[in-house]
Scaffold this motif. Sequence first.
Motif, short mmCIF file in Angstrom:
data_model
loop_
_atom_site.label_atom_id
_atom_site.label_comp_id
_atom_site.label_asym_id
_atom_site.label_seq_id
_atom_site.Cartn_x
_atom_site.Cartn_y
_atom_site.Cartn_z
N LEU A 165 0.95 -1.36 -0.08
CA LEU A 165 -0.16 0.00 -0.09
C LEU A 165 0.79 1.24 -0.05
CD1 LEU A 165 -2.78 -1.31 2.81
CD2 LEU A 165 -2.72 -1.38 0.07
N ASN A 166 0.78 2.01 -1.17
CA ASN A 166 1.56 3.40 -1.19
C ASN A 166 1.41 4.34 0.17
OD1 ASN A 166 -0.68 4.12 -2.15
ND2 ASN A 166 -0.09 4.87 -3.98
N GLY A 167 -0.11 4.25 0.42
CA GLY A 167 -0.35 5.12 1.43
C GLY A 167 0.54 4.94 2.86
N PHE A 168 0.92 3.84 3.08
CA PHE A 168 1.68 3.57 4.13
C PHE A 168 3.10 4.18 4.32
CE2 PHE A 168 4.91 1.10 6.35
CZ PHE A 168 4.69 1.36 7.52
N TYR A 169 3.77 4.08 2.98
CA TYR A 169 4.95 5.00 2.98
C TYR A 169 4.85 6.36 2.94
CZ TYR A 169 6.32 0.43 1.07
OH TYR A 169 6.81 -1.05 1.03
N SER A 170 3.72 7.10 2.19
CA SER A 170 3.49 8.53 2.69
C SER A 170 3.33 8.57 4.01
CB SER A 170 2.28 8.57 1.71
OG SER A 170 2.44 8.48 0.37
N LYS A 171 2.62 8.07 4.76
CA LYS A 171 2.39 8.23 6.14
C LYS A 171 3.65 8.25 7.05
CE LYS A 171 -1.18 9.02 7.11
NZ LYS A 171 -2.27 8.07 7.82
N GLU A 172 4.56 7.27 6.61
CA GLU A 172 5.71 7.04 7.48
C GLU A 172 6.66 8.36 7.01
OE1 GLU A 172 7.83 3.70 7.55
OE2 GLU A 172 6.81 2.87 9.27
N LEU A 173 6.90 8.81 5.59
CA LEU A 173 7.50 9.84 5.32
C LEU A 173 7.02 11.09 6.07
CD1 LEU A 173 7.98 8.87 1.57
CD2 LEU A 173 9.68 8.85 3.05
N PHE A 174 5.78 11.18 5.90
CA PHE A 174 5.01 12.45 6.86
C PHE A 174 5.67 12.57 8.24
CE2 PHE A 174 1.05 13.89 9.00
CZ PHE A 174 1.74 15.35 9.06
N PHE A 175 5.55 11.39 8.84
CA PHE A 175 5.69 11.17 10.51
C PHE A 175 7.25 11.59 10.62
CE2 PHE A 175 2.13 8.04 11.48
CZ PHE A 175 1.14 9.07 11.85
N GLY A 176 8.21 11.02 9.58
CA GLY A 176 9.61 11.18 9.78
C GLY A 176 10.03 12.56 9.60
N SER A 177 9.10 13.18 8.64
CA SER A 177 9.36 14.84 8.57
C SER A 177 8.78 15.49 9.52
CB SER A 177 8.64 15.32 7.01
OG SER A 177 7.08 15.15 7.26
N THR A 178 7.98 15.07 10.33
CA THR A 178 7.54 16.20 11.41
C THR A 178 8.77 15.81 12.56
OG1 THR A 178 6.40 14.27 12.51
CG2 THR A 178 5.14 15.63 11.01
N LEU A 179 9.53 14.85 12.50
CA LEU A 179 10.43 14.73 13.68
C LEU A 179 11.86 15.29 13.62
CD1 LEU A 179 9.90 10.85 14.16
CD2 LEU A 179 8.97 12.85 15.48
N GLY A 180 11.79 15.96 12.38
CA GLY A 180 13.21 16.40 11.98
C GLY A 180 13.07 17.96 11.93
N LEU A 181 12.10 18.46 12.72
CA LEU A 181 12.08 20.17 12.77
C LEU A 181 12.67 20.45 13.93
CD1 LEU A 181 8.06 20.16 11.91
CD2 LEU A 181 10.44 20.43 10.23
N ASP A 182 13.46 21.75 13.83
CA ASP A 182 13.81 22.25 14.99
C ASP A 182 13.42 23.60 15.14
OD1 ASP A 182 15.94 20.36 15.17
OD2 ASP A 182 16.98 21.05 13.53
N GLY A 183 13.19 24.32 16.36
CA GLY A 183 12.81 25.65 16.48
C GLY A 183 11.73 25.66 17.51
N ASN A 184 10.64 26.42 17.48
CA ASN A 184 9.79 26.91 18.39
C ASN A 184 8.83 25.67 19.02
OD1 ASN A 184 8.15 26.87 16.38
ND2 ASN A 184 8.35 28.79 15.56
N ILE A 185 7.75 26.28 19.61
CA ILE A 185 6.74 25.38 20.02
C ILE A 185 6.00 24.66 19.18
CG2 ILE A 185 4.97 25.19 21.68
CD1 ILE A 185 5.94 27.54 23.43
N LEU A 186 5.77 25.46 17.96
CA LEU A 186 4.82 24.64 17.16
C LEU A 186 5.80 23.42 16.46
CD1 LEU A 186 2.80 24.78 15.01
CD2 LEU A 186 4.33 26.38 13.51
N SER A 187 7.04 23.58 16.31
CA SER A 187 7.78 22.60 15.93
C SER A 187 7.69 21.37 16.91
CB SER A 187 9.22 22.96 15.54
OG SER A 187 9.56 23.90 14.70
#
Length: 773
Positions: free
Chosen positions: A384-406
Amino acid sequence: MIFAVLVPLLIACFIPLLSKMKHRIHTGIFVFFVPLAIFLYFVRYIGENFTPVRETVNWIPSMGINFDFYLDGLSLLFVLLISGIGALVVLYSIYYLDKQERLGQFYVYLLMFMTAMLGVVLSDNVFVLYTFWELTSISSFLLIGYWHFKERSRYGALKSMMITIFGGLSMLGGFVLLTVVTGTTSIQGMIDQTDTILNSSYLPLILILVLLGAFTKSAQFPFHIWLPDAMEAPTPVSAYLHSATMVKAGIFLVARFSPIFSTYEWFFIIVSLVGILTLCWASYMAVRQTDLKAILAFSTISQLGMIMAMLGFGTQAAVFAAVFHILSHATFKGSLFMIAGIIDHETGTRDIRKLGGLMTLMPISATLALFGTFSMAGVPLPFLNGFYSKELFFGSTLGLDGNILSQAIPYLAVLGSIFTFVYSMYFFFGVFTGPKKLDQLPKKPHEAPIGMHLSPIILVLGVIVIGIWPNLLNGSFLYHAASAVNPATTYYEVSFWHGFTYPPLLMSLAVVAVGTALYLTRRKWETVYGVLPGRLSLNKAYDGLMKRFDTYSDSLTNYYMTGSLKNYMAIILGATFLVTAGVMLYTGGFTISFDNLAEVTIIEVAIILAMIIAAVATIFINHNLAAVLVAGIVGYGVAMLFVIYRAPDLALTQFVVETITVALFLLCFYHLPKLRKRKESARSKWKNASIAISFGAMMTLIGISTHSSRWFDSISEYFLETSYKLGGGDNVVNVILVDMRGLDTLFEIAVLGIAALAIFSLIKWKKNKGEAD
């Protein structure tokens, strides 16, 4: 490329002829080959060695507005989606739409929209992009309102147009400011001047205006309310416009301008916050819906919010994840819309409360829906390609640096994904499992013809193929699209398994666990919708706002639409005076110079005095015929001035026109009642006199300023030098009329000829009618 963009519009011109054969052959069969040919033309660009392609066709070069087309990885991705999904939608519509429908209009609108979307994603000129952008709004308005006999269709069409055109006009303001700041209308040229834009004092305003265009078109919160109402369109329209093309135009816009704004902190804050908020709110609201297409509409909004958020993050991982999900979303959402259309087509309803137990009655549809919904939910399965999309999305949220929003974004991402899982399960199990409710269905359900299944089968195969080989298109296709958004992006390899401690996997498992619990207990907690949103409704706010606009518009229109021609002329002349005089004063346009003036003779003075006396006299004359004859003195006076200024051709023309005009007025006024002037108050007379004197004085000053100032080189010298050489005549005026502006003269004569034929026809018709009587 320009031919590929315009070919759907050109073919649309022949659809009315082709649709006449719809009883023998479905019109969609002719249309199907148009997007298919475009897809095959552009698919050849896929490859690891792909380089951007440019093409320019002049349009208004003096203003820097040309058909500048630019094909890079990003535009190639969208072009293939527009043409590929378009071909499948047309194939689906052949079986979905009955031949008794207005197929000619439907396919004209569809091809018009296809041209508009291709123009949007390929345009490098901001004003050409805006032109195509608004064409998408107009054509989608026509498609959404295709079943215009339904009130909800008309309402949805108007709502979508009002919101998206508001955003489009805002975007145009941003484009104008970008052009002023950079001195170029080219998007790539603007990207090259990123530092200039980032250092501009207009930057915050530019960002807000451009994002308004993107957010309204891609249905981001709070502008998302138009998309669910747009579901009143035929299902092929929903599958095309609202899953793969139109709603992704805003996504494309943000992606295209990301190289400019991505380093600006407020870009990250606004885009990420709006995107993640849209994801959470829309996925939460989807569970509340009972209409299948409404569920998918809110689903689309939530998925668009996810993509928007990743573009806001702007990191290499986030940009690649966004590009990957754009492709994935088009495959599973397009197939689900088509399945929803099949269910509606074969059962007669889209109300999920009346559906259930259809798996045994519609096994093919159920199988296709299983892959689509589970992919949309991000279920951890390797096909299912949607699973890869979801994992990539989750991974991108963990690599953010900065404020409370991040720091809050990963938690919000999980929250939105939990409700995504819930509405996906709600959609599938609510339709295909549970007890059958055949007595509540308008039609006895059965499986649709295989032809209607062809398009969703192809899309589901895309879901599976990308799921099994997730890196199949990365290096040759998706990498180029991601690098066009973030030039620093490197090749990104996707894999299913990263170990039990991989954070995105743990987030996915949490989504499945909590989502399953919420789905199973939905009846117990769904009362929360009575609290949030409760009575609050953005739709009610929109309806109230539009009602106020209608009320104020009616009041304003009734104020000046009095039926009095005199009042209309006063408003027109007064407004023209205020605007024109104001602009002239602000820009220093009024210039008076008495240099190089010819001497004024006593004959000219006498003629001008006669004209003035005649013009003023018309005010005091109470007889129709006398007023017309006296007004004619003004026209004949102008003709005499032409004679004095050695322009016999113009003088003769003026004499002829004035004579005909006076004769026609005399003929008409002979049959009218006697002219009676109403008594007016002193205030009204002063108002009329002020407008007349002010407007006349302004026009006089404009005429003097035109002679006194030279903003451009006079074109008269060109005509004097080239009239004999190019036109072979000594009479410059004749050469201009016959050669230099020959087409203008030809069409003027044609207009007069048509008018003469119309008058002759009316005379003959009146004569024949009299004889018949």
